[in-house]
Write an enzyme that holds these catalytic residues in place. Sequence first.
Site, PDB file in Angstrom:
ATOM      1  N   LYS A 114       0.829  -1.200   0.000  1.00 34.63           N
ATOM      2  CA  LYS A 114       0.000   0.000   0.000  1.00 34.63           C
ATOM      3  C   LYS A 114       0.870   1.260   0.000  1.00 34.63           C
ATOM      4  O   LYS A 114       1.972   1.264   0.575  1.00 34.63           O
ATOM      5  CB  LYS A 114      -0.913  -0.026   1.234  1.00 34.63           C
ATOM      6  CG  LYS A 114      -1.993   1.044   1.269  1.00 34.63           C
ATOM      7  CD  LYS A 114      -2.913   0.823   2.466  1.00 34.63           C
ATOM      8  CE  LYS A 114      -3.974   1.910   2.598  1.00 34.63           C
ATOM      9  NZ  LYS A 114      -4.866   1.679   3.760  1.00 34.63           N
ATOM     10  N   SER A 160      -9.846   2.144   2.761  1.00 37.12           N
ATOM     11  CA  SER A 160      -8.931   2.909   1.917  1.00 37.12           C
ATOM     12  C   SER A 160      -7.941   2.059   1.139  1.00 37.12           C
ATOM     13  O   SER A 160      -7.265   2.555   0.240  1.00 37.12           O
ATOM     14  CB  SER A 160      -8.154   3.900   2.784  1.00 37.12           C
ATOM     15  OG  SER A 160      -7.317   3.219   3.715  1.00 37.12           O
ATOM     16  N   SER A 186     -10.250  -0.256   6.916  1.00 37.68           N
ATOM     17  CA  SER A 186      -9.617  -0.003   5.614  1.00 37.68           C
ATOM     18  C   SER A 186      -9.093  -1.242   4.917  1.00 37.68           C
ATOM     19  O   SER A 186      -8.827  -1.204   3.710  1.00 37.68           O
ATOM     20  CB  SER A 186      -8.454   0.994   5.783  1.00 37.68           C
ATOM     21  OG  SER A 186      -8.919   2.221   6.272  1.00 37.68           O
TER      22      SER A 186
END
Length: 530
Positions: free
Chosen positions: A73, A189, A213
Amino acid sequence: MSHSRLTLSLAQHLLSSGRVTRQELVLYSRSLAVAGEEIYGLNAFSRLFSEDECLDQIDIHDGDLAGIPISIKANLAVRNSALTASSAILASEGRNCGYNADVVEKLQQNGAVIMGITQMDEFGMGSLGTNLGEGKLPFTRNPMPFLAFTNRTVDEWVGEIQKPHDLILEDHHEVFAKGSHDILLPGGSSCGSAASVSHGSSLISIASDTGGSIRLPAAWCGVTGFKPLYGTISRKGLVSYASSLDTVGIIANTASCISSVLPKIMAQANDQDKATITDSTARYHTTSMKYPYDESETIDLTNLIVGIPSAFVVEECPAFIHEAWAQTATALQDQCGATVSTLDNDILSPELIRVSLAAYYILASAEASSNLSRYNGFTIGAKSTSKSASLPSLTELEKSLSSSRSAGFGPEVIRRILAGTYVLSSDRFHSHYEAAMTIRAVVYKQMRHALENADVLLIPTSLSLPPKKTDFTDPTAMFANDILTVPISLAGLPSISIPSFKNKSIGLQIVGSSNNQVLRVAMMLQQLEC
């Protein structure tokens, strides 16, 4: 012959048996990533490493993850890559990071091959994968409409992995022509991480979970997302959003994949992050399963009590999610031998679950306003040269700060910084921030009390299926997506979201007091599915 997705254990078996090589597996995953970006328009990667960059990693380290394609990420530091957290204020600096995050370093020491950096909502703020703040980027797309072709036999996987790049592109064109062209959102996210694993361009993705997330995008993309016990994995090298909630976790195809990776990346006593748990008895105080998990073993759940908290039965939950929830509870009882027990509202209050969402956003915004104050164009972040409208009373320095932050932060980040600054003001600190901290303490107490009456809790991950891009016009509407995940985050408990039997886009959370407890239950359920 059984059909399955390309799991970590299957990939390791193919590599160790010599049926495929590390180079073939890495090139296959990269070809998938290229096809996904160019043909499906997934936008899962903010930076996809070149073929040479991927191949150069293959023989640097030998380990249990040697040759395994992974993704990282965008808020985790990767050496020689920009650390942007998908924000223009960091991306515009144009600098590459000189170090690895602790978790990235451990993965590379075990031989994992990083395919690229995945998209995310800016600084982790978002539940849909739409707040991509680096500027003018399209939304990350949910790959679920194109995934009917991913279950294969072992022999078919060998042929697929060895397939030439051009044929992989042709396959994607064919599937894309047949699939739905509606843009479904992947959730956030960690939108790019979930999309990359779901699509197959990485077998493992390392991401972060603040209020859901990892779990929400994993649910909507039909994969498995694990938020461990707070402090299990070092946060050194993670861009902070809300430090008391940020948790590094894992997205993979199965819980078994996660159980194989987890012991290799857990915090150690010599790690520089002091907010970690390094006492194994604290992490695994109910341990009865060795790591990595042997899939040939049978997990015994006959003495397990699974709690179904009535507090999470919210009226907004549609019937099809209730059905998937009930079906999974029945499977645990009838096929696994577990005892399923309903936990009444006097154990866990439904009103507390509702107000926990407001408490979460107060606390997360407050911490964000503090953590993001460093990004000002002077200390950290790109300095803006544009002249923005400002109050005449501001000094030149204040005008420069205002201009840099206005240009560098996206709308959602600005909203949360302003909200956080407001609740930390002298007028609102007691009525808002302290009240939210009190609610958090009660959530922690009641969630722990619920786990004294059951070994694990079973609850849905989301109240909906993946929405279309056009379904959300109100930026605050996305907050409701987190109502079933934030209470677990406020309590710091481990939770894993797995796809339901009924519909792969319906996620169900298993929540417990220890990492291994939730993993073993998840693996048992996924064994039944096989």
